[in-house]
Structures are given as C-alpha cells and as structure tokens.
Motif scaffolding. Structure first.
Motif, short mmCIF file in Angstrom:
data_model
loop_
_atom_site.label_atom_id
_atom_site.label_comp_id
_atom_site.label_asym_id
_atom_site.label_seq_id
_atom_site.Cartn_x
_atom_site.Cartn_y
_atom_site.Cartn_z
N ALA A 18 12.74 7.27 -8.56
CA ALA A 18 12.80 7.13 -7.10
C ALA A 18 11.42 7.33 -6.48
O ALA A 18 11.02 6.60 -5.57
CB ALA A 18 13.79 8.12 -6.52
N LEU A 19 10.68 8.33 -6.97
CA LEU A 19 9.34 8.56 -6.45
C LEU A 19 8.39 7.42 -6.79
O LEU A 19 7.53 7.04 -5.98
CB LEU A 19 8.78 9.88 -6.97
N LEU A 20 8.51 6.86 -7.98
CA LEU A 20 7.66 5.72 -8.33
C LEU A 20 7.94 4.52 -7.43
O LEU A 20 7.01 3.83 -7.01
CB LEU A 20 7.87 5.34 -9.80
N ALA A 21 9.20 4.29 -7.12
CA ALA A 21 9.54 3.21 -6.20
C ALA A 21 8.95 3.48 -4.82
O ALA A 21 8.44 2.57 -4.15
CB ALA A 21 11.05 3.05 -6.11
N TYR A 22 9.01 4.73 -4.38
CA TYR A 22 8.44 5.13 -3.09
C TYR A 22 6.93 4.91 -3.06
O TYR A 22 6.38 4.37 -2.10
CB TYR A 22 8.78 6.60 -2.84
N VAL A 23 6.25 5.30 -4.14
CA VAL A 23 4.80 5.14 -4.22
C VAL A 23 4.43 3.66 -4.22
O VAL A 23 3.49 3.25 -3.53
CB VAL A 23 4.23 5.87 -5.46
N ARG A 27 2.21 1.91 -1.41
CA ARG A 27 0.95 1.27 -1.78
C ARG A 27 0.93 -0.18 -1.32
O ARG A 27 -0.09 -0.67 -0.85
CB ARG A 27 0.73 1.33 -3.28
N SER A 28 2.05 -0.88 -1.44
CA SER A 28 2.08 -2.28 -1.01
C SER A 28 1.97 -2.40 0.51
O SER A 28 1.49 -3.40 1.02
CB SER A 28 3.35 -2.97 -1.50
N ALA A 29 2.41 -1.35 1.22
CA ALA A 29 2.27 -1.34 2.68
C ALA A 29 0.86 -0.93 3.10
O ALA A 29 0.52 -1.03 4.28
CB ALA A 29 3.29 -0.41 3.31
N GLY A 30 0.06 -0.46 2.16
CA GLY A 30 -1.32 -0.09 2.45
C GLY A 30 -1.45 1.30 3.04
O GLY A 30 -2.47 1.62 3.64
N ASP A 31 -0.45 2.14 2.89
CA ASP A 31 -0.49 3.49 3.44
C ASP A 31 -0.99 4.46 2.38
O ASP A 31 -0.24 4.89 1.50
CB ASP A 31 0.90 3.89 3.93
N HIS A 37 0.77 11.44 -1.12
CA HIS A 37 1.84 12.43 -1.09
C HIS A 37 2.89 12.15 -2.17
O HIS A 37 3.40 13.07 -2.80
CB HIS A 37 2.51 12.48 0.29
N GLY A 38 3.21 10.89 -2.36
CA GLY A 38 4.17 10.54 -3.41
C GLY A 38 3.67 10.90 -4.78
O GLY A 38 4.42 11.40 -5.62
N LEU A 39 2.39 10.67 -5.04
CA LEU A 39 1.82 11.02 -6.34
C LEU A 39 1.79 12.53 -6.55
O LEU A 39 2.03 13.02 -7.66
CB LEU A 39 0.42 10.43 -6.48
#
Length: 60
Positions: A18-23, A27-31, A37-39
C-alpha cells in the motif's frame, strides 16, 4: 514458522504494498514531500517488522 510470524509478515507485506502504491502515485503527481514521507514510513515499517520478528524469535 509460527502463526504469529506469518501474520506479522503478511500485514507488513500488505502495508508495504500500500505504501509503495502511495509513493508511486505521489511521485507521478510530482509531489516530492509526499514521496519523501511515504519513503520514510516505508522504511520505518520495514525496520519495525524486522524488529518484531527478531524479538519474537529471541523470546523462544
């Protein structure tokens, strides 16, 4: 392996996925802040899971 270790690793694997999907989404949104924070959360989860597993193995 005991049932508790399997349960711990299964929950950790689900949380890590779930965290990898969040990251990846952040990342694709450029945030960059959300990615960082996800990492950090992912690293903490991995270290906590390893610590719990080691404590469980040492308590035998």
């Amino acid at each position: 392996m005991s049932g508790w270790l399997i349960f711990i690793f299964a929950i950790a694997a689900f949380s890590a996925a779930a965290l990898l999907a969040y990251v990846r989404r952040a990342r694709s949104a450029g945030d960059c802040v959300l990615t960082a924070h996800g990492l950090i959360l992912l690293l903490g989860l991995i270290l906590a899971s390893i610590g719990v597993a080691l404590l469980k193995l040492m308590s035998r």
